[in-house]
Design a protein around this motif. Structure first.
Motif, PDB file in Angstrom:
ATOM      1  N   ALA A  36      41.828  54.035  30.595  1.00  0.00           N
ATOM      2  CA  ALA A  36      41.688  52.798  31.360  1.00  0.00           C
ATOM      3  C   ALA A  36      40.996  53.128  32.667  1.00  0.00           C
ATOM      4  N   SER A  37      40.430  52.117  33.300  1.00  0.00           N
ATOM      5  CA  SER A  37      39.767  52.325  34.587  1.00  0.00           C
ATOM      6  C   SER A  37      40.045  51.135  35.494  1.00  0.00           C
ATOM      7  N   ILE A  38      40.434  51.443  36.739  1.00  0.00           N
ATOM      8  CA  ILE A  38      40.771  50.432  37.738  1.00  0.00           C
ATOM      9  C   ILE A  38      39.924  50.656  38.978  1.00  0.00           C
ATOM     10  N   SER A  39      39.471  49.574  39.593  1.00  0.00           N
ATOM     11  CA  SER A  39      38.761  49.683  40.868  1.00  0.00           C
ATOM     12  C   SER A  39      39.112  48.479  41.728  1.00  0.00           C
ATOM     13  N   TRP A  40      39.703  48.745  42.892  1.00  0.00           N
ATOM     14  CA  TRP A  40      40.065  47.679  43.814  1.00  0.00           C
ATOM     15  C   TRP A  40      38.852  47.230  44.620  1.00  0.00           C
ATOM     16  N   SER A  41      38.859  45.959  45.002  1.00  0.00           N
ATOM     17  CA  SER A  41      37.843  45.459  45.920  1.00  0.00           C
ATOM     18  C   SER A  41      37.981  46.186  47.253  1.00  0.00           C
ATOM     19  N   PRO A  42      36.895  46.766  47.780  1.00  0.00           N
ATOM     20  CA  PRO A  42      36.982  47.493  49.057  1.00  0.00           C
ATOM     21  C   PRO A  42      37.157  46.573  50.264  1.00  0.00           C
ATOM     22  N   GLN A  43      36.937  45.249  50.056  1.00  0.00           N
ATOM     23  CA  GLN A  43      36.976  44.322  51.186  1.00  0.00           C
ATOM     24  C   GLN A  43      38.412  44.040  51.633  1.00  0.00           C
ATOM     25  N   ARG A  44      38.582  43.909  52.947  1.00  0.00           N
ATOM     26  CA  ARG A  44      39.883  43.538  53.509  1.00  0.00           C
ATOM     27  C   ARG A  44      39.672  42.498  54.606  1.00  0.00           C
ATOM     28  N   ASN A  45      39.898  41.240  54.293  1.00  0.00           N
ATOM     29  CA  ASN A  45      39.845  40.194  55.306  1.00  0.00           C
ATOM     30  C   ASN A  45      40.684  39.009  54.836  1.00  0.00           C
ATOM     31  N   GLU A  46      41.045  38.169  55.761  1.00  0.00           N
ATOM     32  CA  GLU A  46      41.938  37.058  55.444  1.00  0.00           C
ATOM     33  C   GLU A  46      41.301  36.044  54.506  1.00  0.00           C
ATOM     34  N   ALA A  47      39.967  35.974  54.518  1.00  0.00           N
ATOM     35  CA  ALA A  47      39.282  34.987  53.688  1.00  0.00           C
ATOM     36  C   ALA A  47      39.286  35.358  52.214  1.00  0.00           C
ATOM     37  N   ARG A  48      39.475  36.632  51.894  1.00  0.00           N
ATOM     38  CA  ARG A  48      39.429  37.074  50.510  1.00  0.00           C
ATOM     39  C   ARG A  48      40.792  37.578  50.069  1.00  0.00           C
ATOM     40  N   PRO A  49      41.279  37.108  48.927  1.00  0.00           N
ATOM     41  CA  PRO A  49      42.561  37.611  48.418  1.00  0.00           C
ATOM     42  C   PRO A  49      42.433  39.032  47.879  1.00  0.00           C
ATOM     43  N   SER A  50      43.549  39.717  47.749  1.00  0.00           N
ATOM     44  CA  SER A  50      43.548  41.047  47.133  1.00  0.00           C
ATOM     45  C   SER A  50      43.041  40.924  45.704  1.00  0.00           C
TER      46      SER A  50
ATOM     47  N   GLY B 120      29.458  38.473  22.928  1.00  0.00           N
ATOM     48  CA  GLY B 120      29.546  39.382  21.793  1.00  0.00           C
ATOM     49  C   GLY B 120      30.058  40.763  22.124  1.00  0.00           C
ATOM     50  N   ASP B 121      30.313  41.020  23.407  1.00  0.00           N
ATOM     51  CA  ASP B 121      30.696  42.366  23.843  1.00  0.00           C
ATOM     52  C   ASP B 121      32.120  42.451  24.374  1.00  0.00           C
ATOM     53  N   LYS B 122      32.896  41.387  24.223  1.00  0.00           N
ATOM     54  CA  LYS B 122      34.208  41.348  24.868  1.00  0.00           C
ATOM     55  C   LYS B 122      35.208  42.347  24.286  1.00  0.00           C
ATOM     56  N   GLY B 123      34.958  42.822  23.073  1.00  0.00           N
ATOM     57  CA  GLY B 123      35.864  43.799  22.479  1.00  0.00           C
ATOM     58  C   GLY B 123      35.435  45.235  22.695  1.00  0.00           C
ATOM     59  N   ASP B 124      34.286  45.432  23.356  1.00  0.00           N
ATOM     60  CA  ASP B 124      33.786  46.790  23.563  1.00  0.00           C
ATOM     61  C   ASP B 124      34.757  47.605  24.413  1.00  0.00           C
ATOM     62  N   GLN B 125      34.941  48.853  24.028  1.00  0.00           N
ATOM     63  CA  GLN B 125      35.833  49.733  24.776  1.00  0.00           C
ATOM     64  C   GLN B 125      35.187  50.124  26.106  1.00  0.00           C
ATOM     65  N   VAL B 126      35.977  50.088  27.151  1.00  0.00           N
ATOM     66  CA  VAL B 126      35.488  50.327  28.513  1.00  0.00           C
ATOM     67  C   VAL B 126      35.865  51.736  28.945  1.00  0.00           C
ATOM     68  N   TYR B 127      34.895  52.463  29.503  1.00  0.00           N
ATOM     69  CA  TYR B 127      35.122  53.835  29.949  1.00  0.00           C
ATOM     70  C   TYR B 127      35.341  53.936  31.461  1.00  0.00           C
ATOM     71  N   ALA B 128      34.660  53.085  32.226  1.00  0.00           N
ATOM     72  CA  ALA B 128      34.790  53.176  33.690  1.00  0.00           C
ATOM     73  C   ALA B 128      34.342  51.875  34.329  1.00  0.00           C
ATOM     74  N   VAL B 129      34.948  51.547  35.482  1.00  0.00           N
ATOM     75  CA  VAL B 129      34.529  50.413  36.295  1.00  0.00           C
ATOM     76  C   VAL B 129      34.476  50.869  37.756  1.00  0.00           C
ATOM     77  N   ALA B 130      33.639  50.216  38.555  1.00  0.00           N
ATOM     78  CA  ALA B 130      33.519  50.579  39.973  1.00  0.00           C
ATOM     79  C   ALA B 130      33.056  49.360  40.765  1.00  0.00           C
ATOM     80  N   TRP B 131      33.850  48.977  41.766  1.00  0.00           N
ATOM     81  CA  TRP B 131      33.562  47.827  42.626  1.00  0.00           C
ATOM     82  C   TRP B 131      32.842  48.314  43.879  1.00  0.00           C
ATOM     83  N   ALA B 132      31.668  47.766  44.160  1.00  0.00           N
ATOM     84  CA  ALA B 132      30.847  48.254  45.270  1.00  0.00           C
ATOM     85  C   ALA B 132      31.322  47.701  46.612  1.00  0.00           C
TER      86      ALA B 132
END
Length: 325
Positions: free
Chosen positions: A171-185, A223-235
């Motif tokens: 599995a791969s997890i990436s949190w949003s790097p942004q931190r401000n009141e206008a954007r939720p976690s 057509g790609d929703k079942g594809d296995q995911v190797y990595a994700v990264a939030w810029a």
């Protein structure tokens, strides 16, 4: 001219860089963690200052806790355990690294974990081999041993439908790097599993009004929703009116543009900008630079590739880094 900045232990298979403290943590196949520091701020060469055993198996991932919470790391081992270790100093005793919390294990294996540093405190997302996702939050910023389970769910867009226990290899997890009141976690998560509904990367946001996590976007063509995911990264986002998220599957590395503001249904519009073919190269890890302009990827071909967008918005492979031996 290329210059060495550190000599890593033989058997090192993972690492994590602490940008704020200028420290490096590495994990090895023998279950050892090594911490690297530089004795001279003007020097760019790092040497090992601490080395400690965390597990009899190998360390497969290491990540630093956000620096506001002290010098601490989390490491995932091959037996499926996730442990958090903190650097502590007691009276006149020498500095030591001590274990303060353990999650998972052989019966409930941890596949990936990431910290999210929101305005409302430190959170941690853990993805398990059963297909479950758990979000924990710290109860006391000075006590990294006191974590409370905030939520538990599956990585599906229809949160009402429940799927049985899945078999997930990664599995791969990436949190949003942004931190401000206008954007939720928020964070993005994808699985490599035998249950197609869990696989595709989904963006989860915390709804403060109802105190729950909601799926607000899915980064996959129909057509790609079942594809296995190797990595994700939030810029990281420095002034863009949209978000950029990279997702790697067997079909390649895709760059997704995601709207910052939701529609009337609470969903975030997404658009796939480009897909780079992997040519049978399975991606292991992806990471953006601090400006969110360059994406670094590595995989089974043993190379580090750097991807950038030109002034016209066209993405290309900017460089390839290969080992010399």
């Amino acid at each position: 001219m290329e210059k060495s900045v550190a000599t890593l232990d033989k058997g090192t298979i993972c690492s994590s860089w602490n940008y704020c403290a200028q420290r490096l943590a590495t994990g090895s196949v023998d279950g050892t963690i090594a911490i690297f520091d530089t004795s001279d701020p003007a020097s760019s060469f790092f040497t090992s200052t601490f080395r400690f055993k965390v597990n009899d198996g190998s360390v497969v991932k290491v990540v630093w806790v956000p620096p506001e919470y002290g010098d601490a790391i989390a490491c995932i081992c091959s037996n499926g355990s996730l442990s958090i270790w903190e650097e502590v100093t007691q009276d006149s005793e020498p500095v030591q690294w001590k274990q303060c919390k353990v999650f998972g294990g052989p019966m409930d294996q941890v596949l990936d974990s990431q910290f999210g540093n929101s305005l409302f405190g430190l959170k941690m997302t853990i993805a398990y081999s059963s297909g479950l996702v758990k979000v924990y939050e710290i109860l006391d910023s000075l006590e990294l041993k006191n974590w409370q389970l905030q939520a538990e769910f599956q990585n599906v867009t229809d949160s009402v439908t429940k799927y049985g226990k899945a078999s997930c290899s990664s599995a791969s997890i990436s949190w949003s790097p942004q931190r401000n009141e206008a954007r939720p976690s928020s964070f993005v998560l994808g699985f490599n599993s035998d249950t197609s509904q869990l696989n595709s990367p989904k963006v989860w946001e915390f709804d403060k009004d109802h105190q729950r996590w909601l799926p607000v976007a899915e980064l996959a063509d129909p057509g790609d929703k079942g594809d296995q995911v190797y990595a994700v990264a939030w810029a990281p986002n420095i002034g863009r009116p949209y978000e950029l998220i990279a997702a790697a599957t067997s079909k390649g590395i895709s760059i997704w543009k995601m709207a910052s503001n939701p529609d009337s249904d609470g969903r975030l519009f997404v658009d796939k900008v480009v897909t780079f073919p992997c040519h049978n190269n399975q991606i292991w890890q992806m990471e953006w630079d601090m400006s969110g302009m360059t994406l670094a990827t590595t995989g089974t071909d043993g190379r580090v590739r750097l991807w950038q967008s030109n002034l016209n918005g066209v993405w290309h492979e900017q460089a390839v880094i290969e080992t010399t031996t």
